[in-house]
Write a protein that holds these residues in place. Sequence first.
Motif, PDB file in Angstrom:
ATOM      1  N   ASP A   7       5.231   1.959  -8.614  1.00  0.00           N
ATOM      2  CA  ASP A   7       4.064   2.213  -7.767  1.00  0.00           C
ATOM      3  C   ASP A   7       3.493   3.605  -8.002  1.00  0.00           C
ATOM      4  OD1 ASP A   7       3.902  -0.260  -6.406  1.00  0.00           O
ATOM      5  OD2 ASP A   7       5.580   0.327  -5.137  1.00  0.00           O
ATOM      6  N   THR A   8       4.352   4.605  -8.086  1.00  0.00           N
ATOM      7  CA  THR A   8       3.884   5.976  -8.303  1.00  0.00           C
ATOM      8  C   THR A   8       3.209   6.106  -9.657  1.00  0.00           C
ATOM      9  OG1 THR A   8       5.697   6.795  -6.933  1.00  0.00           O
ATOM     10  CG2 THR A   8       4.588   8.397  -8.349  1.00  0.00           C
ATOM     11  N   ALA A  13      -1.790   6.658 -12.751  1.00  0.00           N
ATOM     12  CA  ALA A  13      -2.629   6.178 -13.854  1.00  0.00           C
ATOM     13  C   ALA A  13      -4.011   5.767 -13.359  1.00  0.00           C
ATOM     14  CB  ALA A  13      -1.945   5.010 -14.558  1.00  0.00           C
ATOM     15  N   LEU A  14      -4.080   5.091 -12.223  1.00  0.00           N
ATOM     16  CA  LEU A  14      -5.381   4.705 -11.670  1.00  0.00           C
ATOM     17  C   LEU A  14      -6.167   5.928 -11.221  1.00  0.00           C
ATOM     18  CD1 LEU A  14      -4.336   1.499  -9.717  1.00  0.00           C
ATOM     19  CD2 LEU A  14      -5.932   1.614 -11.646  1.00  0.00           C
ATOM     20  N   GLY A  15      -5.467   6.917 -10.680  1.00  0.00           N
ATOM     21  CA  GLY A  15      -6.131   8.163 -10.296  1.00  0.00           C
ATOM     22  C   GLY A  15      -6.701   8.887 -11.503  1.00  0.00           C
ATOM     23  N   ALA A  16      -5.968   8.873 -12.621  1.00  0.00           N
ATOM     24  CA  ALA A  16      -6.437   9.536 -13.841  1.00  0.00           C
ATOM     25  C   ALA A  16      -7.698   8.864 -14.383  1.00  0.00           C
ATOM     26  CB  ALA A  16      -5.336   9.527 -14.897  1.00  0.00           C
ATOM     27  N   LEU A  17      -7.808   7.552 -14.212  1.00  0.00           N
ATOM     28  CA  LEU A  17      -9.005   6.838 -14.670  1.00  0.00           C
ATOM     29  C   LEU A  17     -10.240   7.215 -13.863  1.00  0.00           C
ATOM     30  CD1 LEU A  17      -7.634   3.224 -15.256  1.00  0.00           C
ATOM     31  CD2 LEU A  17      -8.435   4.826 -16.988  1.00  0.00           C
ATOM     32  N   ALA A  18     -10.031   7.613 -12.607  1.00  0.00           N
ATOM     33  CA  ALA A  18     -11.151   7.879 -11.703  1.00  0.00           C
ATOM     34  C   ALA A  18     -11.805   9.233 -11.949  1.00  0.00           C
ATOM     35  CB  ALA A  18     -10.681   7.781 -10.258  1.00  0.00           C
ATOM     36  N   ALA A  25      -9.003   7.389  -5.456  1.00  0.00           N
ATOM     37  CA  ALA A  25      -8.445   6.272  -6.223  1.00  0.00           C
ATOM     38  C   ALA A  25      -6.949   6.142  -5.962  1.00  0.00           C
ATOM     39  CB  ALA A  25      -8.717   6.476  -7.711  1.00  0.00           C
ATOM     40  N   LYS A  26      -6.235   7.260  -5.899  1.00  0.00           N
ATOM     41  CA  LYS A  26      -4.796   7.210  -5.623  1.00  0.00           C
ATOM     42  C   LYS A  26      -4.540   6.679  -4.205  1.00  0.00           C
ATOM     43  CE  LYS A  26      -2.208  10.648  -6.875  1.00  0.00           C
ATOM     44  NZ  LYS A  26      -1.698  11.993  -7.146  1.00  0.00           N
ATOM     45  N   PHE A  27      -5.373   7.122  -3.249  1.00  0.00           N
ATOM     46  CA  PHE A  27      -5.237   6.651  -1.875  1.00  0.00           C
ATOM     47  C   PHE A  27      -5.427   5.136  -1.812  1.00  0.00           C
ATOM     48  CE2 PHE A  27      -7.199   5.533   2.194  1.00  0.00           C
ATOM     49  CZ  PHE A  27      -6.254   6.038   3.082  1.00  0.00           C
ATOM     50  N   THR A  28      -6.448   4.649  -2.495  1.00  0.00           N
ATOM     51  CA  THR A  28      -6.733   3.210  -2.508  1.00  0.00           C
ATOM     52  C   THR A  28      -5.640   2.442  -3.251  1.00  0.00           C
ATOM     53  OG1 THR A  28      -9.097   3.670  -2.444  1.00  0.00           O
ATOM     54  CG2 THR A  28      -8.443   1.478  -3.153  1.00  0.00           C
ATOM     55  N   ALA A  29      -5.160   2.985  -4.365  1.00  0.00           N
ATOM     56  CA  ALA A  29      -4.143   2.313  -5.167  1.00  0.00           C
ATOM     57  C   ALA A  29      -2.864   2.075  -4.372  1.00  0.00           C
ATOM     58  CB  ALA A  29      -3.841   3.116  -6.426  1.00  0.00           C
ATOM     59  N   LYS A  30      -2.562   2.970  -3.444  1.00  0.00           N
ATOM     60  CA  LYS A  30      -1.355   2.798  -2.621  1.00  0.00           C
ATOM     61  C   LYS A  30      -1.440   1.536  -1.771  1.00  0.00           C
ATOM     62  CE  LYS A  30      -0.151   7.632  -2.248  1.00  0.00           C
ATOM     63  NZ  LYS A  30       0.083   8.777  -1.392  1.00  0.00           N
TER      64      LYS A  30
END
Length: 138
Positions: A7-8, A13-18, A25-30
């Motif tokens: 998960d981390t 990785a999703l945050g880096a794309l944003a 993005a990290k908040f949403t990905a959680k």
Amino acid sequence: MREQSEDTLLEEALGALAGPGRRGAKFTAKRLRKNVGEAYLLVPLPFALALDRVRGALAEAAGGNSPWPLESGPDRAALRVLAGGGFGGLNPVVVTADLNADGPHGTGVHLRAAAKEGLIRQRAGEKTAERIVQILNR
């Protein structure tokens, strides 16, 4: 980074794309659900050769990125890589391979591919696991 949970790693990785929207993005990905694909197979090779083959398959699935070791031993190993899946390969997928020597039968391999999913189900985890099994069966 190497010992982080699936998960981390996916959130990072999703945050880096944003880019500039990294925190959002990290908040949403959680809060996104995870799609997981798993496969078990027996590779009819001695442990050392099977480890090289799995390492190559993971690198191929990850676009040339080398997997990093999570665990290593004379008859057991675990590798992990961050691959791309989904539409255009843009959805990060964490792939973990656990290998166990199975005596004269070969080497047992457990693959687990996990990806975060939004509203559109792409099944990136399941499809990535299937793709790696196809690579190993060539």
